[in-house]
Design a protein around this motif. Structure first.
Motif, PDB file in Angstrom:
ATOM      1  N   ASP A 168      41.324  83.969  45.864  1.00  0.00           N
ATOM      2  CA  ASP A 168      42.226  83.215  44.995  1.00  0.00           C
ATOM      3  C   ASP A 168      41.371  81.964  44.623  1.00  0.00           C
ATOM      4  O   ASP A 168      41.877  80.935  43.995  1.00  0.00           O
ATOM      5  N   TRP A 169      40.116  82.038  44.525  1.00  0.00           N
ATOM      6  CA  TRP A 169      39.277  80.825  44.155  1.00  0.00           C
ATOM      7  C   TRP A 169      37.756  81.467  43.657  1.00  0.00           C
ATOM      8  O   TRP A 169      37.542  82.489  44.046  1.00  0.00           O
ATOM      9  N   GLY A 170      37.195  80.509  42.841  1.00  0.00           N
ATOM     10  CA  GLY A 170      35.840  80.749  42.401  1.00  0.00           C
ATOM     11  C   GLY A 170      35.722  80.781  40.842  1.00  0.00           C
ATOM     12  O   GLY A 170      36.793  80.427  39.965  1.00  0.00           O
ATOM     13  N   ARG A 171      34.731  80.969  40.452  1.00  0.00           N
ATOM     14  CA  ARG A 171      34.385  80.848  39.053  1.00  0.00           C
ATOM     15  C   ARG A 171      35.025  81.931  37.861  1.00  0.00           C
ATOM     16  O   ARG A 171      35.430  81.454  36.857  1.00  0.00           O
ATOM     17  N   GLN A 172      35.482  82.922  38.544  1.00  0.00           N
ATOM     18  CA  GLN A 172      36.128  83.753  37.720  1.00  0.00           C
ATOM     19  C   GLN A 172      37.489  83.137  37.210  1.00  0.00           C
ATOM     20  O   GLN A 172      38.131  83.643  36.179  1.00  0.00           O
ATOM     21  N   PHE A 173      38.055  82.239  38.004  1.00  0.00           N
ATOM     22  CA  PHE A 173      39.297  81.716  37.202  1.00  0.00           C
ATOM     23  C   PHE A 173      39.031  80.659  36.237  1.00  0.00           C
ATOM     24  O   PHE A 173      40.124  80.716  35.365  1.00  0.00           O
ATOM     25  N   GLY A 174      37.870  80.291  35.923  1.00  0.00           N
ATOM     26  CA  GLY A 174      37.753  79.578  34.711  1.00  0.00           C
ATOM     27  C   GLY A 174      37.744  80.610  33.578  1.00  0.00           C
ATOM     28  O   GLY A 174      38.469  80.097  32.377  1.00  0.00           O
ATOM     29  N   LEU A 223      39.781  73.190  36.928  1.00  0.00           N
ATOM     30  CA  LEU A 223      40.599  73.549  38.135  1.00  0.00           C
ATOM     31  C   LEU A 223      40.292  72.964  39.551  1.00  0.00           C
ATOM     32  O   LEU A 223      41.055  72.486  40.465  1.00  0.00           O
ATOM     33  N   GLN A 224      38.933  72.769  39.740  1.00  0.00           N
ATOM     34  CA  GLN A 224      38.751  71.931  40.950  1.00  0.00           C
ATOM     35  C   GLN A 224      39.106  70.543  41.116  1.00  0.00           C
ATOM     36  O   GLN A 224      39.352  69.953  42.107  1.00  0.00           O
ATOM     37  N   ALA A 225      39.240  69.911  39.814  1.00  0.00           N
ATOM     38  CA  ALA A 225      39.724  68.574  39.698  1.00  0.00           C
ATOM     39  C   ALA A 225      41.397  68.534  39.638  1.00  0.00           C
ATOM     40  O   ALA A 225      41.828  67.534  39.830  1.00  0.00           O
ATOM     41  N   GLY A 226      42.012  69.750  39.826  1.00  0.00           N
ATOM     42  CA  GLY A 226      43.373  69.541  39.916  1.00  0.00           C
ATOM     43  C   GLY A 226      44.015  69.479  38.407  1.00  0.00           C
ATOM     44  O   GLY A 226      45.279  68.850  38.479  1.00  0.00           O
ATOM     45  N   SER A 265      41.247  79.447  48.893  1.00  0.00           N
ATOM     46  CA  SER A 265      41.640  78.040  48.233  1.00  0.00           C
ATOM     47  C   SER A 265      42.249  77.299  49.342  1.00  0.00           C
ATOM     48  O   SER A 265      42.111  75.851  49.234  1.00  0.00           O
ATOM     49  N   THR A 266      42.790  77.863  50.500  1.00  0.00           N
ATOM     50  CA  THR A 266      43.474  76.981  51.562  1.00  0.00           C
ATOM     51  C   THR A 266      42.383  76.166  52.043  1.00  0.00           C
ATOM     52  O   THR A 266      42.730  74.979  52.606  1.00  0.00           O
ATOM     53  N   ASN A 268      39.506  74.758  50.501  1.00  0.00           N
ATOM     54  CA  ASN A 268      38.792  73.646  49.541  1.00  0.00           C
ATOM     55  C   ASN A 268      38.599  72.348  49.981  1.00  0.00           C
ATOM     56  O   ASN A 268      37.319  71.890  49.951  1.00  0.00           O
ATOM     57  N   ASP A 269      39.391  71.708  50.628  1.00  0.00           N
ATOM     58  CA  ASP A 269      39.260  70.282  50.892  1.00  0.00           C
ATOM     59  C   ASP A 269      38.265  70.070  52.230  1.00  0.00           C
ATOM     60  O   ASP A 269      37.832  69.123  52.591  1.00  0.00           O
ATOM     61  N   ASP A 270      38.161  71.275  53.058  1.00  0.00           N
ATOM     62  CA  ASP A 270      37.368  71.074  54.124  1.00  0.00           C
ATOM     63  C   ASP A 270      35.899  71.370  53.838  1.00  0.00           C
ATOM     64  O   ASP A 270      35.212  71.124  54.751  1.00  0.00           O
ATOM     65  N   LEU A 271      35.524  72.089  52.841  1.00  0.00           N
ATOM     66  CA  LEU A 271      34.196  72.580  52.759  1.00  0.00           C
ATOM     67  C   LEU A 271      33.308  71.383  52.706  1.00  0.00           C
ATOM     68  O   LEU A 271      32.226  71.265  53.298  1.00  0.00           O
ATOM     69  N   PRO A 272      33.397  70.239  51.947  1.00  0.00           N
ATOM     70  CA  PRO A 272      32.535  69.043  52.019  1.00  0.00           C
ATOM     71  C   PRO A 272      32.647  68.512  53.402  1.00  0.00           C
ATOM     72  O   PRO A 272      31.519  67.949  53.772  1.00  0.00           O
TER      73      PRO A 272
END
Length: 562
Positions: A168-174, A223-226, A265-266, A268-272
């Motif tokens: 449910d996440w990634g470039r395809q959603f753009g 999308l990444q910026a909300g 997407s669950t 996302n916040d943990d990746l960095p």
């Protein structure tokens, strides 16, 4: 299957064969390697343990066998032991022990499954379709296998936490969001098939129009910026997809619900955070602009963050492990994924162990599976070479049998051979009610019910209690073999919970159905009388209980009639 830690045994040995083996081994000091007797006159089991001990001791085998028979205190379990041939020991379980064991299954809700002495929290990662795409044949095996594990481990008393790691996440959603805006399309009007067609239009648009491609990349950033508008459309695409997935799950009769969804997407916040942690501790390093981890024994490094700053599947899977261990408090994590992903997960497990996200006491297991092949032996696909939508495959199977029978055929064909093997999808063959098929087991269950219905109708007419509530007389070899096999059910289920090899349960149920057929042919049930009739009806009731429970664990319907 590869595993980075071994799970603990699910339950103690409880079957009569297991009890017998354990007690003989306690005296001999070695595995007696019990084998089913080749003929009824030789009892139920034979062992060559005396011959093996005689060889090392330099004594005559029959003399060693006689010593063992004198030492083995099995009067409560077996008839007097016999020595045969050059030194075999024959074991015959007492008929009253067989009867008591089989009779105990009738009122037992779990049909002899013993809850684990060490219940665990088990996460199972399975199914994992992609948003805005229909589930296809590639998702069939993960969903069916994972559901079987869910059922088996739950039956053994473990707390199972399914995790549907949807894409449910990634470039395809753009490009998807941009295409919706470009078409002024209301996403609420889409179903899953419509969402997939939207995906195809957006992909073609992306390749043909550089301005659209640029706008799609910018939309990913939003999308990444909300960004509220982008996020709202993205969530609608997810909801449309979940509705489609759930319709397919209902057709497949699997246990997954929306509560089990934990998509990419669950995390996302943990990746960095993951990247900073691995880099600060020297586990990861920057190499040619990418953040990578060099895994011992692997020539290819695992990419945590690429040169453009994007996070790959490795980062997401590491975050998922950290969540599953830290937040979900799992003791065991099982990944049901196609075999080509084995190398990826071996790297992920190795990095997670090194980073401390996956402690040694937590088992992490990759359960790979093979492909679904067509009748021509080639990968099951459309004429254009694309994956077959899963609903089309189910529709095709339903042209050969009723939906519950067709589904039994599909599930049994999937689970009854080694998971890592490819299997051929041949619906016409799979729905046969003879041979090693799911419908054959369903037919056996229905046939038992037919006998019990007739007996109950006769009892109602006579005003007597429901028959078949006790098992007291097991004089015939076919009766004894059926009762002996019934006693093994709990042990088989425990073994599947440990080994994650569902074909062992399939093999057992097929053997059980065959043993019942032999019993039915050699031991008249309704035409027998008195205590023998009551006992045989009880054996039918116990067989129904075990066969029905076994089919449930495979996710297969146990019909009353066929």
């Amino acid at each position: 299957m590869s595993s980075s830690a071994s799970p603990s045994p699910s339950s103690p040995a409880t079957s009569l064969p297991a009890q017998l083996t354990a007690r003989v081994q306690a005296v001999t000091g070695i595995d007696p390697e019990m084998r089913p007797a080749t003929k009824p006159q030789f009892g139920h089991f034979q062992s060559n343990v005396a011959m093996r001990l005689a060889k090392s001791a330099g004594r005559p085998p029959r003399e060693v066998a006689a010593d063992l028979v004198a030492q083995l205190a099995l009067d409560d379990l077996c008839e007097p032991l016999e020595i045969a041939g050059p030194g075999f020991i024959n074991f015959r379980i007492k008929a009253e022990v067989l009867a008591t064991t089989a009779a105990a299954l009738i009122p037992d809700e779990h049909a002899g499954i013993v809850p684990s002495a060490d219940p665990q929290r088990v996460v199972i990662d399975y199914s994992a379709p992609n948003v805005a795409k229909q589930m296809h044949v590639g998702h069939l095996r993960s969903t069916i296998i994972g559901d079987c594990f869910n059922r088996v481990l739950s039956a053994l008393g473990h707390t199972v936490i399914p995790q549907n790691h949807i894409g449910d996440w990634g470039r395809q959603f753009g490009m998807l969001v941009e295409q919706i805006l470009d078409e002024d399309l209301d996403p609420d009007t889409l179903d899953l098939e419509g969402a997939e067609q939207l995906y195809q239009r957006a992909n073609a648009h992306l390749k043909a129009d550089e301005d659209f491609a640029t706008a799609s990349r910018d939309r990913v950033v939003k999308l990444q910026a909300g960004d509220p508008e982008t996020t709202a459309i993205w969530r609608k695409l997810i909801n449309v997809s979940l509705a489609g997935f759930n319709a397919t799950y209902a057709r497949l009769n699997v246990l997954l619900t929306d509560a089990d969804v934990a998509g990419e997407s669950t995390y996302n916040d943990d990746l960095p955070i993951i990247c900073d942690d691995l880099e600060s501790r020297g586990i990861a390093q920057v190499d040619d602009g990418a953040l990578v981890v060099f895994v011992e024994g692997s020539q290819t490094p695992a990419i945590i963050r690429n040169q453009r700053g994007g996070y790959g599947y490795t980062a997401t899977d590491l975050a998922a492990i950290r969540h599953r261990v830290g937040d979900l408090e799992s003791d065991r994590i099982i990944y049901v994924v196609g075999s080509p992903q084995q190398f990826h997960f071996e790297q992920v497990f190795a990095i997670a162990r090194r980073a401390g996200y996956l402690p040694d006491e937590v088992a992490a297991q990759f359960v790979g599976f093979g492909q679904v092949l067509g009748a021509d032996g080639k990968k099951f696909s459309t004429r254009e070479g694309t994956a077959v939508p899963l609903n089309e495959l189910l529709d095709e199977a339903n042209t050969h049998a009723a939906p519950n029978i067709a589904l039994a055929a599909i599930k049994y064909a999937d689970l009854s051979s080694g998971l890592q093997k490819d299997y051929t999808f041949d619906a016409e063959r799979m729905v046969q009610t003879t041979g090693d098929t799911g419908p054959y087991l369903q037919y056996a269950h229905a046939r038992i019910n037919q006998i019990l219905r007739k007996a109950e109708a006769e009892a109602d007419e006579a005003g007597t209690p429901a028959p078949g509530q006790a098992i007291t007389v097991l004089d015939e070899p076919a009766e004894q073999q059926l009762a002996l096999l019934l006693s093994r059910f709990g042990e088989v289920v425990a073994e599947v919970g440990d080994s994650l090899a569902p074909h062992k349960l399939c093999n057992y149920l097929y053997e059980l159905a065959g043993a019942y057929s032999t019993f039915y042919e050699h031991c008249p049930v309704l035409r027998s009388e008195g205590e023998v009739r009551e006992s045989r009806l009880g054996l039918c009731r116990a067989a129904k209980k075990v066969l029905g429970q076994g089919l449930y664990l495979l996710g297969i319907d146990a019909p009353e009639r066929m």
